[in-house]
Motif scaffolding. Structure first.
Motif, PDB file in Angstrom:
ATOM      1  N   LEU B   6      48.387 -28.965 -37.200  1.00  0.00           N
ATOM      2  CA  LEU B   6      47.973 -28.067 -38.087  1.00  0.00           C
ATOM      3  C   LEU B   6      47.983 -28.395 -39.369  1.00  0.00           C
ATOM      4  CD1 LEU B   6      50.132 -24.915 -36.789  1.00  0.00           C
ATOM      5  CD2 LEU B   6      47.890 -25.214 -36.427  1.00  0.00           C
ATOM      6  N   ALA B   7      48.870 -29.525 -39.663  1.00  0.00           N
ATOM      7  CA  ALA B   7      48.673 -30.102 -41.133  1.00  0.00           C
ATOM      8  C   ALA B   7      47.705 -30.591 -41.300  1.00  0.00           C
ATOM      9  CB  ALA B   7      50.011 -30.944 -41.532  1.00  0.00           C
ATOM     10  N   CYS B   9      44.589 -30.079 -40.388  1.00  0.00           N
ATOM     11  CA  CYS B   9      43.409 -29.228 -40.573  1.00  0.00           C
ATOM     12  C   CYS B   9      43.411 -28.458 -41.859  1.00  0.00           C
ATOM     13  CB  CYS B   9      43.830 -27.899 -39.426  1.00  0.00           C
ATOM     14  SG  CYS B   9      43.440 -28.528 -37.929  1.00  0.00           S
ATOM     15  N   GLY B  10      44.304 -29.197 -42.879  1.00  0.00           N
ATOM     16  CA  GLY B  10      44.324 -28.573 -44.209  1.00  0.00           C
ATOM     17  C   GLY B  10      43.251 -28.650 -45.241  1.00  0.00           C
ATOM     18  N   GLY B  12      40.556 -26.711 -45.649  1.00  0.00           N
ATOM     19  CA  GLY B  12      39.930 -25.666 -45.989  1.00  0.00           C
ATOM     20  C   GLY B  12      40.130 -25.070 -47.285  1.00  0.00           C
ATOM     21  N   ARG B  13      40.908 -25.475 -48.152  1.00  0.00           N
ATOM     22  CA  ARG B  13      41.511 -24.646 -49.301  1.00  0.00           C
ATOM     23  C   ARG B  13      40.436 -25.016 -50.291  1.00  0.00           C
ATOM     24  NH1 ARG B  13      47.796 -25.506 -49.665  1.00  0.00           N
ATOM     25  NH2 ARG B  13      47.768 -26.401 -47.667  1.00  0.00           N
TER      26      ARG B  13
END
Lengths: 365, 515, 318
Positions: B6-7, B9-10, B12-13
């Motif tokens: 999950l980390a 996939c970060g 998107g910010r």
């Protein structure tokens, strides 16, 4: 194939799928049936939108809904005139339909594009229905199978009773009880909303923004946010899923019982296969077919039932928004959303029928 | 393992949105539009209060309009109201705020005349002219209109950036948020319509509301008041404002985890009589019926039992607390139900009892407790033995179509003021071409109304306002006032400033809140 | 045709009862008890209820609102100072009326259309199926608003409210009846006896109603019970969404439940639990009856072969 009857008026070139005589004509009929179903989707949706268009004009207009009680009737009439609401209804209809065909679905009274509205709120409902279906499957299928294989035992009775109970309780009543027990008294889950305020704020700044919060939170990359979103999804999913899960349970049970009595299962048993393998591998597949058939209707029902769950759990999706637009008599918004739902249901119905037609050799057309 | 994935996939910010939501205010109102030209509702008002500045505005605790973006405003001639604007003002977009911006704002409101907008409030405005870079002149149709300065702080008065807003059509919410063509104490940093809006203090604001006591405020929108209340009790939000049910307020008052604050409210609840179709064979008999009703309702019971004191009894046409308020119905018809007096009114006019009344109300537009309110009214009226009440309810859109076309002999109505002036409770109701359309019109009353709107001396004006109400109550009773509302806000114990903004201006300002 | 089919007068359903055993019998009986209880309460509500449905005082003394269950008020009082027990009893009347109207209307519209569509076929069938599919996607709420305004002028009067809810439910349910009857008709219309009837010159209507109808009604009882159950749930949902019946005109569980939801988080539980349980029990009863009928009559589900009367029924049905 010489035995493809000329009178069938086949519109498509037939490809031979097998050497047997029966195979080819069935494929023709199948493709023809599916094509007709596909072509019928648009007229169905159009019919619905037209009916909704005229019905909406019967029940009042958005200006009176918003301004009534604050302005004089003259002022309201003036504003209605200025908004073009007094033009001949057929003119308005024609304008709407031609716009529709060009992809212009109009704007809501508060100046948002219908397409944007449908996508934003539709995504929220999609997420809710997805979780709800997940819960429904997780509850309904294994429990239904258990009930079928232990027919008429106490557990079967309890399970069936529970399933009927889940269906009998109004979903907003169940929602309220869930909120009360798990949020207010036990404090395990939040009261409502799709995410905590901070998380929701942060997720506004994700690119690309899907408005499906579980996806957005994964894209954002903060694990605590993903957990937060999941936490908020539990109670609404359970409220919605219990209802459908009960139905699935009964469906699986009934159809599994029927299938377990059929010849091919007897044959499998006679061959010495264990009960578990017989049930799991052979019977379940057949028993799931009716569930797929019902899925289309279930999705439509969930979209409808979703408005109650959405309101109870602050999950602002399409159902909730449709109710708001109806209250405000926002014609264009209601028509747009109904058109979208109609198309969705029609497509789902088509897909379901196609899948069933393909995998179930007994289905005839 | 999952966490690591999950980390990963970060990506998107887009940007860091700031350190969280700040002070969170919850409400069940809905925003209609951020563009003032199309906004005439409570939900939009809450946003406008924070992001726009006005020529005149109300300081917390004050009900007299004072300069906000303006330096000074006055009647230069009886028909021209002139305002001098402060120099050096800027919009959040960076563009300067000048007399041109003001002219632009008022012109576009009248030009666009959106069906959902407040342009009707500017009914007395003839034209707006730029005198010089910082001076604006409003030409009025009716001279010496004392209500005009009070209209400037309303939803008709926000000043918008002429380089950002379109002159002839309504701007979409996104355009407003992106364009930042406003100059109020806050700017909007995040906008999810009717779900979550985030505000940040605007350092360039130089108006009457002063520097905000907090730097970040968020508003969370709720579908039901139930959820609003539960989140408040859980501590998930800091303040709740509009709207709680009386049962909610009752239990919140007893809850030590929250604090309930109330302040004067401008809402009025009353019964409208259709002068033609109401019971009674002659105008005298109809008046007698109205007077008897005035002596038979128990307002205090309604206020305490039904509304748990979130409303107070109204014995006049202007709510208590407002300049010019009076209570003529108390003296004339009694503060408590007086059966003998009511019977006397009816007997004197020769009205046979019991009088059959068809009373209509709406179950949700004026709050969800209307059904309780009118069930109680029915009981009270029938307890006197003089009336027999058929209670009926109708959904809103049909309701106000029917009521305006003589569909109901007596019906529930409510009013939320546009601006905090007593005239807002009189002229729209009883003046010529009023919105009640109940076939009430009286030249004497019309004359008195014109007199009070143009009376420059405040003391004399108050006298005129009181006299009109007494006249109405004694001789006409076209409506029967029942209750006037209080503003109620609920907050977590650590939050301060709520009481400062629950004042007679009915504007909820975030600037005074802090935690 | 077997010569042994002498039609003896039997209590309808007694045959059904005798076909069940064990768990199925218990389910059926429970369901029937609940449904009969419901109908009984609905019919005799004025006699059973201690107070009127909108009564908020007795002997000049007003009831205290939102009081818990007590000797005078078994289920407590509501926010309008009414007796909750009386309102629950009177609510049964409203529910029963709505169910009856909805089911009767659905049958009157759905069954003939299904017969027609199935028997005649061709373009009539195609069009009707299209229309029915379109109705599936129709939002019930819009329907309720439209019907409410057209039928009742938007007023929440007793009859108007009931009629609007019933019609809204009917429109949503007609496709179900239609589909079931149509499919059964399609299956049956190729039977020899139908051909025989046509050959002897019977009109289309006569064939449809005399010969086909009795043979396609097998699944109807189940759908009726589901429809009835749904009718109450839809009524409750409409009450929740603001389309309930004015409380002094009639008592309605859905409306009361809606009002009570606000009470629950304030610690007042009796205004919601009792109407909610009433809804659950009635829907439960009807669904149990429906399930039992399905389990018993569906030959694939039947657990044991009973006596000869069953076989005769079976041959007649198939």
């Amino acid at each position: 194939m010489s035995d493809v009857p000329a009178a069938s008026g086949s519109l498509i070139r037939v490809r031979r799928f097998g050497w047997t005589r029966g195979g080819g004509s069935r494929q023709v009929a199948l493709l023809r049936y599916l094509l007709i179903r596909l072509l019928l989707i648009l007229p169905t949706a159009w019919l619905l939108v037209t009916v909704v268009f005229f019905l909406m004009r019967v029940i009042g207009d958005p200006i009176s809904a918003a301004m009534g009680g604050r302005l004089t009737q003259d002022q309201i009439e003036q504003r209605k005139e200025a908004a073009g609401l007094n033009r001949p209804i057929l003119t308005q209809y024609w304008e709407y339909i031609t716009g529709f065909l060009h992809g212009d679905f109009g704007r809501t009274q508060d100046n948002q594009a219908i397409g944007d509205v449908v996508i934003t709120y539709g995504a929220a409902t999609f997420e809710l229905v997805f979780w709800g279906l997940l819960v429904a499957f997780a509850i309904g299928v294994p429990l239904g199978r258990y009930a079928a294989t232990h027919r008429d035992s106490t557990s079967d009775a309890v399970l069936r009773f529970a399933a009927v109970l889940a269906y009998a309780a109004p979903v907003f009543f169940v929602g309220m009880l869930l909120k009360l027990i798990f949020s207010v008294w036990l404090g395990w889950f939040p009261v409502g909303g799709r995410a905590s305020t901070d998380v929701e704020l942060a997720l506004q700044h994700v690119s690309p923004k899907t408005n499906i919060l579980i996806i957005d939170s994964i894209l954002y990359g903060e694990p605590s946010y993903v957990l937060d979103v999941l936490e908020h999804a539990v109670l609404p999913a359970v409220a919605l899923g219990l209802l459908t899960g009960g139905i699935f349970l009964r469906l699986v049970r009934v159809n599994l019982i029927q299938t377990l009595r059929s010849d091919f299962v007897e044959a499998a048993r006679a061959r010495g296969l264990s009960a578990r393998v017989v049930t799991g591998r052979h019977a379940m597949r057949n028993a799931l077919i009716p569930i797929i058939t019902v899925m289309g209707m279930c999705i439509a029902m969930m979209l409808g039932g979703a408005v109650l769950t959405e309101t109870t759990f602050e999950w602002k999706g399409l159902g909730y928004q449709l109710a708001e637009y109806l209250r405000a008599r926002d014609f264009i918004a209601v028509q747009g959303i109904v058109a979208f739902i109609a198309l969705l249901v029609a497509v789902m119905s088509f897909v379901v029928d196609a899948v069933v037609a393909l995998i179930d050799p007994r289905v005839r057309f | 393992m999952v966490a690591a994935a999950l980390a990963g996939c970060g990506s998107g910010r887009t940007d860091e949105a700031g350190s969280g939501a700040g002070l969170v205010v919850g409400t069940t109102d809905k925003i209609f539009s951020l563009d003032p030209a199309a906004a005439y509702d409570n939900g939009s008002l809450l946003v406008e209060n924070q992001i726009y500045s006005y020529l005149l505005n109300f300081a917390p605790g004050d009900t007299t309009p004072k300069p906000d973006a303006a330096e000074k405003c006055e009647f230069s001639t009886p028909t021209v109201y002139t305002c001098k604007i402060k120099s050096g003002l800027k919009f959040a977009s960076g563009n300067p705020l000048t007399a041109k911006s003001v002219k632009f704002s008022f012109d576009r409101m009248l030009k666009i005349n959106d069906p959902h907008g407040p342009a009707s409030l500017l009914g007395n405005l003839d034209k707006t002219e730029v005198v010089d870079d910082l001076t604006v002149a409003f030409t009025l149709k009716v001279a010496n209109d004392q209500t005009f300065p009070t209209i400037l702080p309303t939803q008709a008065g926000p000043i918008v950036d002429e380089r950002v807003f379109p002159a002839d059509k309504v701007a979409t919410d996104d355009e407003v948020v992106q364009g930042k063509g406003y100059s109020g104490p806050y700017t909007i940093t995040s906008y999810d319509k009717n779900k979550l809006v985030e505000y940040q203090a605007n350092p360039d604001y130089q108006g009457i509301l002063g520097t905000p006591k907090n730097s970040t405020v968020s508003t969370k929108y709720y579908a039901t008041s139930d959820n609003l209340k539960l989140d408040l009790q859980n501590g998930a939000i800091d303040v709740g404002y509009r709207s709680f049910t009386p049962t909610d307020i009752d239990s919140l008052r007893a809850d030590s985890k929250v604090k309930v604050t109330d302040g004067p409210g401008g809402e009025l609840r009353y019964i409208v009589f259709n002068m033609n179709t109401m019971p009674g064979n002659t105008p005298e008999q109809k008046l007698a019926v109205r007077k008897a009703l005035a002596s038979s309702v128990d307002r205090e019971a309604l206020a305490s039992a039904v509304y748990k004191n979130t409303y107070q009894p109204a014995y006049g046409y202007v709510p208590q607390g407002m300049t010019g308020a009076a209570e003529p119905l108390k003296q004339l018809y009694g503060a408590k139900p007086d059966k003998t007096l009511a019977a006397k009114f009816l007997a004197d006019a020769g009205v046979a009892t019991p009088v059959t009344l068809n009373l209509q109300y709406n179950p949700d537009h004026y709050g969800s407790s209307s059904s309780e309110e009118y069930a109680a009214v029915k009981s009270q009226l029938e307890a006197s033995g003089l009336f027999k009440v058929n209670l009926q309810s109708t959904e809103w859109v049909t309701y106000q179509k029917e009521r305006a076309s003589d569909g109901y002999p007596m019906y529930q109505f409510g009013w939320f003021p546009d601006f905090p002036d007593a005239d807002n409770y009189l002229s729209p109701f009883f003046g010529p071409n009023n919105f009640l359309q109940s076939h009430f019109e009286n030249p004497g009353i019309n004359a008195q109304l014109t007199a009070e709107t143009t009376e420059a001396d405040p003391a004399k004006r108050v006298e005129l306002l009181r006299k009109i109400q007494t006249d109405l109550a004694q001789n006409f009773l076209p409506t029967l006032p029942l209750l006037s509302g209080k503003q109620v806000a609920v907050s977590k114990p650590g939050v301060s400033g709520v009481d400062q903004t629950l004042d007679g201006s009915f504007k909820f300002r975030f600037t005074v809140l802090s935690k | 045709m077997s010569t042994a089919t002498v039609k003896r007068r039997r209590i309808p359903g007694a045959g059904l009862l005798s076909m069940t055993a064990g768990l199925q019998r218990i389910t059926l009986i429970t369901g029937l008890v609940l449904v009969t209880g419901f109908v009984f309460v609905a019919v005799f509500a004025p006699l059973l209820a201690p107070y009127g449905l909108a009564q908020n005082s007795a002997d000049g003394v007003a009831f205290v609102p939102q009081q818990g269950p007590s000797a005078e008020h078994w289920f407590g009082t509501s926010v309008r100072s009414e007796d909750v027990f009386s309102r629950v009893l009177f609510g049964a009347r409203t529910a029963l009326l709505v169910i009856v109207i909805a089911v009767v209307l659905s049958l009157l519209v759905g069954v003939p259309l299904g017969l027609l569509s199935g028997y005649v076929g061709r373009w009539v069938d195609r069009v009707l199926v299209l229309v029915m599919d379109a109705i599936y996607a129709f939002p019930t709420l819009l329907l309720a608003i439209v019907v409410s305004i057209v039928v009742a002028g938007g007023t929440s009067s007793s009859l108007g409210g009931m009629l609007s809810a019933a019609i809204a439910i009917t429109v949503v349910y007609v496709p179900q009846y239609f589909r079931v009857v149509r499919n059964a008709t399609v299956a049956v219309k190729t039977e020899p006896y139908v051909d025989a009837a046509r050959v002897t010159g019977a009109s289309t209507a006569r064939i449809m109603f005399r010969h086909i109808l009795s043979n396609v009604t097998g699944s109807l009882p189940v759908i009726i019970t589901i429809n009835a159950a749904d009718a109450i749930l839809t009524l409750a949902a409409l009450g929740f969404l603001g389309f309930g019946i004015e409380p002094t005109q009639a008592a309605e569980w859905g409306y009361d439940l809606n009002k009570a939801l606000n009470d629950v988080s304030n610690g007042i539980w009796w205004t919601s639990i009792f109407p909610g349980t009433a809804i659950v029990l009635v829907v439960l009863g009807m669904t149990l009856v429906g399930e039992s009928i399905d389990e018993t009559l569906n030959p694939l589900l039947r657990t044991r072969r009973a006596v000869t009367t069953v076989d005769e029924k079976e041959t007649a049905d198939d």
